[in-house]
Design an enzyme around this catalytic site. Structure first.
Site, mmCIF file in Angstrom:
data_model
loop_
_atom_site.group_PDB
_atom_site.id
_atom_site.type_symbol
_atom_site.label_atom_id
_atom_site.label_comp_id
_atom_site.label_asym_id
_atom_site.label_seq_id
_atom_site.Cartn_x
_atom_site.Cartn_y
_atom_site.Cartn_z
ATOM 1 N N ASP A 78 101.812 -15.893 48.246
ATOM 2 C CA ASP A 78 103.100 -15.773 48.941
ATOM 3 C C ASP A 78 104.075 -14.980 48.074
ATOM 4 O OD1 ASP A 78 103.579 -17.529 46.903
ATOM 5 O OD2 ASP A 78 103.947 -19.264 48.176
ATOM 6 N N ASP A 463 84.596 -18.558 52.158
ATOM 7 C CA ASP A 463 85.341 -17.321 51.891
ATOM 8 C C ASP A 463 86.107 -16.927 53.151
ATOM 9 O OD1 ASP A 463 86.328 -14.980 50.902
ATOM 10 O OD2 ASP A 463 84.410 -13.909 50.864
#
Length: 620
Positions: A78, A463
């Site tokens: 982020d 993944d």
């Protein structure tokens, strides 16, 4: 030799060859770790930025509050600048530099290391606007996580949050002070004036943290959901310990002794070392003080600290009478479900350091299940690093970009969206989710060196970008790897592109060490030592100028005459040297033709950009 013996020997040789082939290139892993740190930079990026898919971002951070908070690091996938994990990460970078300076220098990585530290410490200095004010966060997780966009396109609020006397945060202020104190030690051989500045801020922040006590996430409540603090006592002991190491002032050692029981330093026996829990770090640092026989009148309490350090190490090595850290079937330390590898990397670095401390003291680790040699402690740390790099049931490297198989759907906004240099049009908040987050395609930008969250307790790994517990990288996970990889590489005997030794111990053109520089004409190495420092900076428009001071010291027992220096990349004005007819060549001024033994002189120059390169041309 009979047939069976021959077969047995061939099998043994094959097994040994397999071990050699399985040896990891920790130097390459180290270099890639620095690449990840560059990918996490916020602010105006430098001209030598290696991660080219990133651009400038967050250039107005703090503007709404009237303070310059440009710079620092984004936390993970982020764009929030969370103060507590960022500060812990800088502390870990600095600690690795302190313990493994020689190893990092031999890998020609000191320049990257110091820049990684300074990208954080420069930001902390900006954020510490008054003795009892610390800006602890920029952005908030709720609004930031609502969008999936590149840092260069950010449209989310960049609100800044501060700590002050009415809104304390002893944990965050303490950890920031610890980062600055540790960084002061790391920088001292390279830039003593900057080191002193870091110590000034560290001492002020420790005083603020200690005098005005409270949890930072009670003051910055939007951090609570993401980085909840379990307490601040460990950070107060932590920063006092680092200040003792940085200054040698017994006042700080007395603090950790006097508060050993009250703050839990000799009471808490822990199995975790992380951005939130520093007790094991405190206990191991103070064990070093004890083993070096520097405890003075405090030996009794320091022995209690070491008993808890031993508990941590024994628990990691599964030698703690059943009270051990949980291991996955593949042998990975498993501490928390979310981003578990950050706990494994931090613990492994700590164990490597403790192994060195024990070795230096010719001591052993005493566990309930027996005595452990220091090299066994290091071997366990190595096993965790090897698991990260691919020696695991998935045969996958969890360090992105390392090895033939690694995660390609990383929970990271910048990695998952095409670079602004490729796609200059803005990617909006919601568009990012629709076009990029949910895309089944691999990341368009390989975020080299990112340590993802890692596998679950059964060594399983998904993944997938949406599996943020497993695929999101963090600063706090990567920072301890710098020291760990440097240590392991020094023992591996690898030879390759990441193992070049520098011709001098100068870390880079931007950070010069006190070092003797080879002469190009006179035989041997002249006994001249240069000490570079930046004594002032200022802005003229958008240009930043630096005042550089270079001290020249004669470290020999004989006078030096006719000293000629070469200054490359000098673009500004210079005082204190005389020019010669030869381009870029200078000599001492007429009134200082002789530099006597032990004496020094200095010159000054002012310019923008990186500092000039100074070397000796000749001398008598």
């Amino acid at each position: 030799m009979n047939y069976f013996n021959i077969v047995a020997c061939l099998i043994l040789l094959g097994f040994q060859a397999a071990i050699v082939l399985a040896e990891f290139n920790y130097g390459e892993a180290l270099d890639k770790t620095f690449m990840f740190l560059e990918a996490q930079r916020s602010g105006k990026l430098p001209f030598d930025q290696r991660v080219k898919w990133r651009g400038d971002s967050g250039l107005k951070d703090g503007a709404l509050q009237g303070v310059d908070l440009v710079g620092g690091y984004y936390d993970a996938g982020d764009h929030v600048k969370f103060g507590l994990p960022m500060a812990f990460s800088v502390t870990m970078l600095a600690w690795g530099t302190i313990e493994y300076r020689k190893e990092i220098t031999n890998l020609n990585q000191m320049g990257h290391t110091l820049w990684a530290i300074r990208w954080g410490t420069d930001y902390f200095i900006k954020a510490h606007t008054q003795p009892n004010v610390l800006w602890g966060q920029v952005g908030d997780g709720d609004s930031d996580h609502y969008c999936w966009e590149r840092a260069e396109d950010m449209t989310t609020p960049r609100t800044a949050y501060k700590l002050d006397e009415a809104h304390p945060g002893s944990d965050l202020a303490g950890e920031t002070a610890a980062a600055l104190a540790a960084a002061a030690i790391a920088f001292k051989p390279y830039n003593s004036s900057y080191s002193e500045l870091l110590l000034v801020h560290a001492k002020q922040l420790f005083s603020f943290a200690d005098k005005f006590r409270g949890l930072y996430d009670d003051s910055i409540q939007c951090a609570k959901q993401f980085y909840t603090s379990s307490g601040y006592s460990d950070e107060l002991l932590w920063v006092a310990t680092w200040l003792f190491r940085a200054t040698g002032d017994e006042h700080y050692l007395k603090y950790v002794v006097d508060n050993a029981v009250y703050m839990g330093g000799t009471g808490w026996a822990v199995k975790e070392f992380s951005w939130d829990n520093k007790y094991a770090g405190v206990q191991i640092l103070l064990s070093k003080v004890l083993m070096e026989q520097k405890g003075g009148a405090y030996i009794s309490t320091l022995k209690q600290y070491q008993a808890k350090a031993d508990y941590f190490a024994c628990a990691c090595l599964q030698k703690n009478d059943g009270y051990n850290v949980h291991l996955t079937p593949g042998g990975l330390m498993y501490v928390h479900e979310w981003n578990n590898l950050q706990y494994a990397s931090a613990a492994s670095f700590l164990l490597a350091v403790y192994s060195d401390y024990l070795s230096a003291a010719n001591a052993k680790l005493t566990c309930p299940d027996g005595q452990i040699q220091p090299h066994e402690v290091l071997n366990f740390a190595k096993s965790q690093a090897d698991y990260i790099l691919g020696k695991n049931p998935k045969s996958m490297s969890y360090l992105v970009g390392y090895g033939p198989k690694y995660p390609t759907h990383v929970h990271h906004r910048g990695a998952s969206i095409a670079s602004i240099s490729v796609l200059p049009s803005m990617v909006s908040c919601v568009q990012g989710f629709e076009a990029w987050y949910r895309s089944p395609e691999a990341d368009p930008n390989v975020i080299y060196g990112a340590l993802v969250g890692g596998p679950d307790q059964n060594d399983g790994f998904n993944d997938d970008r949406s599996s943020y517990e497993q695929t999101e990288p963090t600063l706090a996970g990567s920072a301890p790897l710098v020291g760990l990889f440097a240590k392991l590489e020094s023992l591996s005997g690898n030879k390759g592109p990441y193992h070049k030794r520098p011709t001098t111990e100068q870390p880079s053109q931007n950070y010069h060490h006190q070092t003797s520089v080879p002469s190009t004409k006179s035989p041997g190495v002249p006994p001249v030592r240069f000490l570079h420092s930046i004594t002032n900076t200022w802005n003229v428009g958008k240009t930043t100028y630096y005042r550089h001071k270079v001290a020249i010291k004669n470290t020999s027992e004989k006078p030096i005459t006719d000293l000629k220096l070469v200054l490359e990349d000098l673009s500004g004005n210079l005082w204190g040297l005389s020019s010669t007819p030869v381009k870029n060549t200078y000599e001492l001024p007429p009134w200082l033709k002789v530099l006597n033994p032990g004496s020094d002189c200095s010159f000054v120059y002012i310019q923008e950009g990186p500092q000039a390169k100074v070397s000796v041309l000749s001398y008598q």
